[in-house]
Structure formats: C-alpha cells, structure tokens
Motif scaffolding. Structure first.
Motif: not given
Length: 603
Positions: A305-312, A321-324, A588-603
């Motif tokens: 599993a990628n995350s720890y909550r149902t919504d994620r 899509y990765p979880s945060f 793992g850090k690179a994945i998290l940083q990349t996913a956050a960057k991708d999400l911020r730029e998603l528009k």
C-alpha cells in the motif's frame, strides 16, 4: 424579542438568496463553451443549497452575538457595528462573485486562495486584460456590493424588560449548538466540504454549484489540503535520482486475461492489511475464504500500500498517484479534476462506470473525486432505507452492500466497471457476527465471510465467464504489534479473480498500489501514459521493482536491498534494514519531492 428573531431570520435568508442568485449569474456569464438548460440551472441551485446554507451561517455569527448583547445593552452603537459589518461582507461577497465569474473562463476552476499570489505582481496579473475590462468590473463590483447591502435589514432593538432578559439569553445560548451543527453540515462523519455538491459528469455544472465564498475560505486550510514544498535535494539531483524509477509504458506484457474487454469490479477492502491473511501474516483463522481464493486467482504476493488513510489509498488506486504524509489530494478538487483515472480511461473504451459505497460519499470530498475521474453513477448510503443506513456506525454494513454489488453485476450490460469500497472493517468494529474474541480480527472475519458469499454467488451466474474481480485494501493496519515501522504493515494482498482470467498464478514482483492502473490497462491494451507514477508490473519494461509508502510524517522504502523508514520530523532514518538505506531513502525523498512538484504544477 420578536424583532430580534426577525432580524436574524431576514439576515440569514438574504445571505442564502444572494448565494443562489450568484450561482445563476455565474452560469449565465460563463456559459460560453458550456451547454445547459433551465433544468440544469435548477439542479445546480438544488445541489449547491446545502453548501450555501452552511456558509451563510458563518456570516450570521456576528449578528447573532450582537443580538445577545442587545438583550442587556441596547445601545445604538450595536446598530452601527452591524451596519459596518453588512457593508464589509457585502463588498466581500461582491468581490468574490465578480472575481469568480471573471477568472473562471481563464482558470476553469473556482475561486480559491491561489489568486492572492498574483497580488504580488499586479502587472502580470492584469497583463492579459484591458483597462476597460478592469473598469467595467470595478463598476459592477461597486454596484453589486451596494445592491447586496440594500437587502440586509436594519438592526433595531428596543430595550428588553428586565424580567425577560435571562430567559431570552438562555434561549439564545441554546440556539448556538444548532448554528455550529449547521456550519459543520450535520452530525455525520463528513463535515461541510466542496465535494458534497458535485453531482454531474459535466464539471461546469459541478463548479457552478460550488459556493465561491466557501471555496475561497476553505482553500486557506494548510493541513490535509496543503502540499509542502519538499526540498530534500537540488533539482538536478532530484531528476537524476528519479531516472529509471518509473517506466510507465507497457512492453510486451505477460497476459493474464482471456479477453481484453472483461467486465471489471475493483473492490477496496477497508484496512485489510496482510497481517490478517495466512500468506503474509500467518493467520489461517481470520480470513479463511480469502486464503482459499488466493490459490484460485492471480495473486500479487509482494504488493504494498502507498498510504495509511482511505482517501489517500483510494486516489492511489484509481489515479496511480503517490500519497503524501500530511496532505490529502482527494481534498483538492482543483487538482483532482486534472488527474487521470481508471474509470476515465475505460469510459473512453465504451465502459459504463459506477461506484458503490455504503457510507457518506461526501466524506473527504470523495464524491467530487469519483465524479471528476470518470464515474458516471454513484450509489451510497442515502440510496438505502433508514434502517439499512443505521446498520453500522459508518453507514450500511458490508453484507448489505455486497448484496447490492451482486445485483449490480447481474443486472448490468457490459462492458462495465464497478468500483466498490467496503466499510465494516473499521472501528468501532460493529459487525453482526462474533466468531473471534479479538474484536478487530472478528471484523475482518466478517468481511471475509462477505467476500466468500459474494464470490460464491456471482460464480454461479453467466456474468462470471467474462468477469474480472480485483480485490485490494485501501491501506494496511496496525495490529498484532505491527506498526508503520514494520515491513509487514503495508504488505497487503491484491487478488484478481473471475472467469476472464486464463489461469491461477502467483505474481512475485515487488510492486505498489499505484501500479494498478498501468497494470490493468496494460492487460486491456489501453494507453496509460497519463498515469505518470504507475508502472505495468507485467511489462518487460518493469526492471526496478520497489515500493514506497508515506505516513504521518514519514517515508518507507522497500526494494531488493531491504527495507528502511525515514522520519520527517526527526529528519533521520529510524529503521535500517537495507544494505544501503541512505540510497534507498534518497529515492523515497526524490519521489516525494517529485510528486509534490508535479502536484503544485498541475493546473
């Protein structure tokens, strides 16, 4: 006292009316490229009303407090304060409505706090519009603010006889909980949120139903709605570290299916960690039906599993899509509307899509996420009788919804996709069976019984021959001494069943929950390049198996070198069971940083 009550009622109703009128005006002003009729306007108003009613209560708080004060101190200064307040909110409402209507054609999403960043560079913000465009909107803003103000009543309160003050004060205080409940949106699990008004496949109608004032204020939330700007490493180092981690194409995938267009059911099993199964947790007594079925289908034995909550976990499953650690992307409608979804991809291939959930589908903006990612029909708690809705703390218990799922399978014509989330295996563990002494294990035993009965039922139907049933948990679970620091915590079962499969198999490739979209679509021969963080596990391009997981507030990584956990609060590795934990966590850090960057730029 009657005049005070009348004042509050008029204030509240006028605010609601203003919100309703604003929706209609928004639709008329932003109609270009969006076809709708009178019936659609009515639907928008009706579906958006709950959010309008809750939002209006926020702006009733100050008048309500002034009324309470006036019971004891009926001076004219209170009327002046109220007048200033009405002028202020009238201008604020007008500004929100004008900004929302003006910006929507450019942004295609509702007004939120992101517009404030443009105030730092006003020249750039106004570069794409003319001076005349701005002057017209300033005039409209002034006129609209004045008209809204005119609708509010004048606060006049004659002194109340001393003998009535205490009684009136007590009555007013007793009304306060009602206002709080109204603001919250009721006594259910979900609180007032933007997603509760989503109802249509046409996103313009959903956006029209959203109250722009509420959306703007809610967007300031900096908890689950906020993605931190993770900066673990330089951009160049991040890009280099990410090389080779996500090959998203399907190259000559190993075929598991007899047909490329089966009818599909994807079941998210609430909290069903591998610790409850025999294959992963060594427990043969808790989920005997699932243990048996694992040998009859295609079982992904190293699935995490990628995350720890149902919504994620729901979003990881359907959008790949990765979880945060502390952010829920599902609670960001402006972002999720731009995300891929298995349902969207299948709809383009002619699939009918529907989703079943026995709980409150408005919880954590679940409705808006499901609608925007391609689900046409939603079946949830309110579609059941009052008696059925109260069979479990979270809504309709699983044996009832599994029966609904079976009926949906038997009645629908293919091709179809049905998504389904169970809910009974969740605290307070209120299930109707009591076979095991451990109440948590007992709840999963009940879920297992529901699974067994469902599979036995549909196996006897003609639909079975062309059916693919995919079962996987939304996330793992902490029990039996296993927590986030244990590798087994996120080791969960994913099982494919149905007559559409060629034969039973055991897939040993290490993989993630986010890999389901690419793996499933790869089996169907459907392009999936838009799932940027999803890998086809059955593809020859899947060369570096690994699994990443985030929790509050940490990252876990797992690959052939071993397992490691990094605590973001402590800023250090807290579990080192890899031959090269530093390199593993760096990925793992690179994945998290990349996913956050991708999400911020998603528009």
């Amino acid at each position: 006292m009657r005049e005070r009550v009348g004042f509050l009622v008029k204030t509240y109703l006028w605010t609601v009316v203003v919100f309703i009128i604003a929706k209609v005006v928004f639709m008329l002003c932003c109609h270009q490229g969006h076809a709708f009729g009178i019936g659609d306007i009515w639907d928008v108003v009706c579906h958006g009303l709950t959010l309008d009613l809750s939002t209006a209560l926020y702006f009733l708080i100050l008048p309500f407090l002034l009324v309470i004060i006036s019971l004891w101190w009926a001076y004219k200064v209170l009327s002046k304060i109220c007048t200033i307040y009405f002028i202020f909110i009238s201008i604020a409402f007008a500004l929100a409505f004008v900004a929302d209507t003006s910006l929507y054609p450019f942004w295609n999403y509702k007004l939120d706090s992101s517009c404030l960043q443009y105030l730092e560079t006003p020249s750039e913000a106004t570069a794409s519009v003319s001076t005349g465009y701005l002057l017209v909107r300033l005039v409209i803003l002034a006129l609209l603010g004045y008209l809204i103000y005119l609708g509010y009543p004048i606060f006049k309160a004659d002194p109340l006889p001393r003998r009535h003050r205490i009684t009136a004060s007590i009555g007013a205080l007793l009304c306060m909980p009602l206002i709080i409940i109204g603001i919250r949106g009721g006594l259910g699990e979900s609180t007032t949120n933007v997603g509760q008004v989503y109802y249509a496949q046409d996103q313009f109608l959903n956006h029209s139903a959203v109250n722009p004032v509420f959306n703007f204020l809610a967007s300031f939330e900096k908890t689950a709605y906020y993605v931190p700007d993770y900066q673990f490493m330089s951009e160049a180092e991040r890009a280099k570290t990410m090389e080779g981690l996500y090959f998203t194409d399907s190259t000559a995938p190993d075929t598991l299916l007899k047909t490329q267009r089966p009818n599909i059911i994807v079941i998210l099993l609430e909290s069903c960690g591998g610790i409850f199964t025999e294959d992963i947790g060594g427990r043969s007594d808790i989920m005997p039906h699932l243990n048996r079925l694992i040998k009859e289908g295609v079982y992904f034995a190293n699935f995490y599993a990628n995350s720890y909550r149902t919504d994620r976990g729901t979003l990881c499953t359907w959008s790949g899509y990765p979880s945060f650690p502390r952010s829920s992307v599902m609670k960001m409608p402006a972002k999720t509307r731009l995300m891929p979804g298995i349902a969207q991809s299948l709809r383009q291939e002619g699939y009918h899509t529907s989703y079943l959930y026995g709980g409150d589908i408005n919880f954590t903006n679940m409705r808006s996420y499901l609608v925007t990612t391609g689900f046409e029909q939603l079946h949830w708690k309110n579609d059941y009788t009052i008696q059925e809705q109260n069979t479990a703390e979270w809504g309709v218990r699983d044996d009832i919804t599994f029966a609904t799922l079976a009926q949906m399978v038997k009645s629908q014509q293919g091709p179809f996709l049905i998504g389904y989330s169970t809910l009974s295996s969740h605290e307070p563990w209120d299930v109707p069976t009591h076979r095991l002494n451990d109440e948590i294990a007992n709840a999963f035993n009940y879920l297992d019984e529901c699974i067994g009965n469902f599979i036995n039922d549909i196996r006897q139907t003609p639909q079975w021959d062309n059916l693919l049933v995919i079962m996987l948990p939304d996330h793992g679970f902490s029990h039996f001494g296993v927590d986030e620091e244990h590798k087994m915590h996120d080791h969960v079962p994913m099982l494919w069943l149905g007559g559409a499969l060629k034969a039973p198999r055991r897939i040993t490739q290490l993989c993630n929950q986010t890999d389901l979209p690419a793996t499933l679509l790869g089996q169907l021969g459907i392009p999936h390049n838009d799932f940027r963080f999803s890998r086809d596990v059955m593809s020859q391009s899947y060369r570096y198996p690994f699994a990443v997981h985030t929790y509050n507030n940490g990252i876990t990584m797992n690959d052939s070198t071993g397992f490691a956990v990094f605590d973001l609060n402590a800023n250090r590795i807290i579990v080192d069971k890899s031959s090269n934990s530093e390199a593993l966590i760096k990925k793992g850090k690179a994945i998290l940083q990349t996913a956050a960057k991708d999400l911020r730029e998603l528009k």
